[in-house]
Design an enzyme around this catalytic site. Sequence first.
Site, mmCIF file in Angstrom:
data_model
loop_
_atom_site.group_PDB
_atom_site.id
_atom_site.type_symbol
_atom_site.label_atom_id
_atom_site.label_comp_id
_atom_site.label_asym_id
_atom_site.label_seq_id
_atom_site.Cartn_x
_atom_site.Cartn_y
_atom_site.Cartn_z
ATOM 1 N N LYS A 4 -2.489 6.862 1.382
ATOM 2 C CA LYS A 4 -2.312 7.309 2.767
ATOM 3 C C LYS A 4 -1.307 8.464 2.769
ATOM 4 O O LYS A 4 -0.172 8.325 3.214
ATOM 5 C CB LYS A 4 -1.829 6.134 3.629
ATOM 6 C CG LYS A 4 -2.625 5.976 4.926
ATOM 7 C CD LYS A 4 -2.285 4.684 5.628
ATOM 8 C CE LYS A 4 -2.735 4.695 7.067
ATOM 9 N NZ LYS A 4 -4.174 4.638 7.264
ATOM 10 N N ARG A 45 0.835 -1.208 0.000
ATOM 11 C CA ARG A 45 0.000 0.000 0.000
ATOM 12 C C ARG A 45 0.865 1.252 0.000
ATOM 13 O O ARG A 45 0.543 2.250 -0.653
ATOM 14 C CB ARG A 45 -0.959 -0.007 1.198
ATOM 15 C CG ARG A 45 -1.947 1.151 1.136
ATOM 16 C CD ARG A 45 -3.019 1.026 2.189
ATOM 17 N NE ARG A 45 -2.471 1.091 3.530
ATOM 18 C CZ ARG A 45 -3.167 0.804 4.622
ATOM 19 N NH1 ARG A 45 -4.428 0.429 4.526
ATOM 20 N NH2 ARG A 45 -2.613 0.896 5.808
HETATM 21 C C1 LIG Z 1 -5.317 3.851 7.609
HETATM 22 C C2 LIG Z 1 -6.736 4.145 7.272
HETATM 23 C C3 LIG Z 1 -7.756 3.174 7.335
HETATM 24 C C4 LIG Z 1 -7.540 1.792 7.890
HETATM 25 O O1 LIG Z 1 -6.584 1.048 7.220
HETATM 26 P P1 LIG Z 1 -5.956 -0.220 7.950
HETATM 27 O O2 LIG Z 1 -5.026 -0.771 6.954
HETATM 28 O O3 LIG Z 1 -7.062 -1.130 8.270
HETATM 29 O O4 LIG Z 1 -5.289 0.288 9.170
HETATM 30 C C5 LIG Z 1 -9.018 3.538 6.919
HETATM 31 N N1 LIG Z 1 -9.313 4.765 6.500
HETATM 32 C C6 LIG Z 1 -8.377 5.736 6.447
HETATM 33 C C7 LIG Z 1 -8.761 7.087 5.973
HETATM 34 C C8 LIG Z 1 -7.072 5.456 6.845
HETATM 35 O O5 LIG Z 1 -6.155 6.414 6.815
#
Ligand SMILES: *Cc1c(COP(=O)(O)O)cnc(C)c1O
Length: 344
Positions: A187, A85
Amino acid sequence: MAEQVKADIKWADLGFEYIKTDYRFISYFKDGSWDKGELIEDEYLRIHEGSTAFHYGQECFEGMKAFSAKDGRVLLFRPDCNAERMKNSCEAILMPPYPVEKFVEAVKKVVKANERFVPPYGSGASLYIRPYMIGVGPNLGVKPSKEYIFSIFVTPVGPYFKGGLRPCDMVTTEYDRAAPKGTGSAKVGGNYAASLRPHKIAVNDGFIDCIYLDPLSKRNIEEVGAANFFGITPDNRFVTPDSPSILPGITKRSLTYLAENRLGMKVEERDISIEEIDRFSEAGACGTAAVVTPIGSITHNGKTTRFYGNGKEVGPITKKLYELLTGIQNGDIEPPEGWIVEVD
Ligand SMILES: *Cc1c(COP(=O)(O)O)cnc(C)c1O
């Protein structure tokens, strides 16, 4: 793993705050390649004032956790998924991806070096792992940097939403966290700056967090703060949004798999209209930090919809999903193949 004497921390009282640990991993990208990286003790970075991370948000991050098993082993949950990711996030904002295998090795290295901060089995706490990448170096114009830092720090954490597995009240927001063709699925730091104000408004109004609707039609549920949304129907379906502007959560992906393969549920990934939420018997938020957090109620345009037990109780499916996920993460329940990576 060499035994370290555990840090003097009241594990059960931990919240979600930064606590300095002994080592962080740091690697530099210069002249077109990453150096081999090292563990350092200093938690401060000295970087150029022209760094693109400061001015133009050329930054991305990851969030993952390490857990202690009953037998003392330290376990990572699907670290390869975070590495992949982060690669996608880097590509979205023109940063040089950190190689997936090296990412997982670096995570293991930094967790091992900080072993005394990995909360013990049964404490309910875990070691949060924060990899990030920033554009650095002298720069002025809006363009990608030539130099980058990839770093990973760790800090022991308790539950993100205080009070453990307890239903939380949520409210929809009129603000957007992402644009239809923007960076919602990456992210990247900028998405979170945009979420600070809507979060604050929701908290001021007495809610735990806000729910974002899709930025195009403003009709479908996208995310719950910085966590993903799921709903459970009375006929045993696990329903979660499908949209190009949500962050593809590893927790959500894992719960989807567990719902289908361990609980025999039907899984639907599709648009979820805010108008149809009264069809859910249970609802929840999921993510590395949030784990599985039951949603007690959702308020939208002044109307409140309550879920299981009039919004006061944790529904049985939400509870099962929570127990399955956390049981796998701390080594009590047999994981699907490849989900658990031991730090040794
Ligand atoms: C990090 C995040 C998540 C959750 O992702 P995980 O991989 O399950 O920790 C969901 N929504 C947003 C906006 C995020 O930044």
